[in-house]
Write an enzyme that holds these catalytic residues in place. Structure first.
Site, PDB file in Angstrom:
ATOM      1  N   SER A  48      -1.560  -3.890  27.760  1.00 37.38           N
ATOM      2  CA  SER A  48      -1.668  -2.439  27.876  1.00 37.38           C
ATOM      3  C   SER A  48      -2.842  -1.857  27.110  1.00 37.38           C
ATOM      4  CB  SER A  48      -0.368  -1.778  27.426  1.00 37.38           C
ATOM      5  OG  SER A  48      -0.065  -2.190  26.111  1.00 37.38           O
TER       6      SER A  48
ATOM      7  N   HIS B 251      -0.328   0.822  20.305  1.00 38.29           N
ATOM      8  CA  HIS B 251      -1.023   1.734  21.201  1.00 38.29           C
ATOM      9  C   HIS B 251      -1.800   2.759  20.413  1.00 38.29           C
ATOM     10  CE1 HIS B 251       1.708   1.023  24.968  1.00 38.29           C
ATOM     11  NE2 HIS B 251       0.822   0.083  24.788  1.00 38.29           N
TER      12      HIS B 251
ATOM     13  N   ASP C 113       3.282   7.201  26.481  1.00 40.63           N
ATOM     14  CA  ASP C 113       4.371   6.294  26.154  1.00 40.63           C
ATOM     15  C   ASP C 113       5.748   6.916  26.211  1.00 40.63           C
ATOM     16  OD1 ASP C 113       2.569   4.376  23.617  1.00 40.63           O
ATOM     17  OD2 ASP C 113       2.598   4.270  25.808  1.00 40.63           O
TER      18      ASP C 113
END
Lengths: 153, 167
Positions: A30, A69, A96
């Site tokens: 990701s 992230h 998210d």
């Protein structure tokens, strides 16, 4: 030699970065192309406030796997200094919120384990292989054991 | 001390140690780079500006972003992550940073760019504080290395203001 040096470096990193888990392995795609599966990230948790653009590692309540992230939104309160944070993987289309717990819209500081400050490529594959195919872990430990027993000195 | 096992162990340890040293030297060499990036962001249009059903203000803007980030690239740079965030203060929040657009620059050739876009991520306030709000647009960059330490910095551009009324 190699195992003891790795252990010394690991413990040293734990002291220097002040964090329980100073190194994480990237498990998903990701954050590509910046971080690929199998890379490792060095973490550091300082008291500095969390700001947009930083790459953070966090836990979702009830899930074990840490997620790495980037912070895209920050709302910091005047009075308490607490923050609401929204994150997103660079390679994901949406933010998210789908990953957070049911009904959770924001992350708070206590969810964050650390900031990613440095990076080494490929080194984490050893951990991924050992977790996903535990047979290799047993083979490795078995082989090391055998080496110790059969060594001449 | 001369068995195959011991020799293999010594060679592998040396190889890994040298590799680690090379990675940290590569990372250290990035410190000698003195970057001089330039950037400019123009707000071309406020597309719409509404209060949502939940009481939060939301605004949609079209911006023109032009920047030259080629001086950030070194031989140890894998990519540069660049984003533009709107930053403003409200009575309830000391700081609000909302990313409006982000992109990845994979190489020095792409580092001088110009883009005309609406905001990729929604600019939603926590509350209804955006009418007439003055805000800054900051262009942030994160230099992601091939190995080692990440460098980040930003250019702050001030003087932007949202309309007094919804539209």
């Amino acid at each position: 030699m190699i195992v003891t040096s790795a252990l010394i470096i690991w413990k040293g990193l734990m002291c220097v970065t002040g964090s329980e888990s100073p190194v994480v392995v990237v498990l998903s795609g990701s954050m590509e192309p910046g971080f690929k599966r199998g890379d490792i990230l060095f973490l550091h948790m300082s008291k500095d406030p969390i700001r947009a653009g930083e790459i953070v590692v966090f836990h979702v309540d009830g899930r074990e796997i840490p997620i790495v992230h980037r912070v895209i939104k920050v709302h910091e309160r005047q009075d308490t200094g607490e923050v609401d944070i929204l994150t997103k993987g660079d390679n994901n289309f949406g933010d998210d919120r789908l990953l957070y717990a049911h009904g959770q819209l924001w992350l708070q500081r206590h969810h964050i384990m650390g900031r990613a400050v440095g990076f080494l490529p490929y080194v984490g594959w050893v951990t991924i292989i050992m977790t996903e195919k535990p047979i290799i872990k047993y083979l490795l430990i078995g082989a090391l054991g055998l080496l110790v027993i059969t060594s001449k000195e | 001390m001369h068995s195959f096992g011991y020799r293999a162990n010594a060679v592998v340890t040396l190889a890994v140690t040298i590799l680690a040293m090379m990675c940290s030297m590569a990372s250290l060499s990035d410190n000698f780079n003195v970057p001089s990036p330039t950037a400019e962001v123009k707000v071309l249009n406020i597309n719409w500006f509404q209060k949502q059903a939940n009481g939060n203000d939301e605004v949609s803007l079209t911006v023109n972003i032009s920047a030259d980030l080629s001086s950030l690239f070194t031989w140890n740079t894998k990519q540069v992550f660049v984003f533009v965030a709107a930053e403003y203060e409200t009575p309830q929040n000391a700081l609000n940073q909302v990313s409006l657009w982000d992109g990845i620059i994979p190489s020095k050739d792409h580092a001088k760019f110009w883009i005309h876009t609406t905001n990729k991520y929604r600019l939603i306030d926590q509350g209804s504080n955006l009418r007439g709000k003055e805000f800054n647009l900051t262009l942030h960059w994160h230099v992601m290395p091939k190995t080692g330490k990440t460098f980040a910095d930003k250019i702050v551009m001030t003087g932007y203001r949202l309309p007094e009324e919804y539209r």
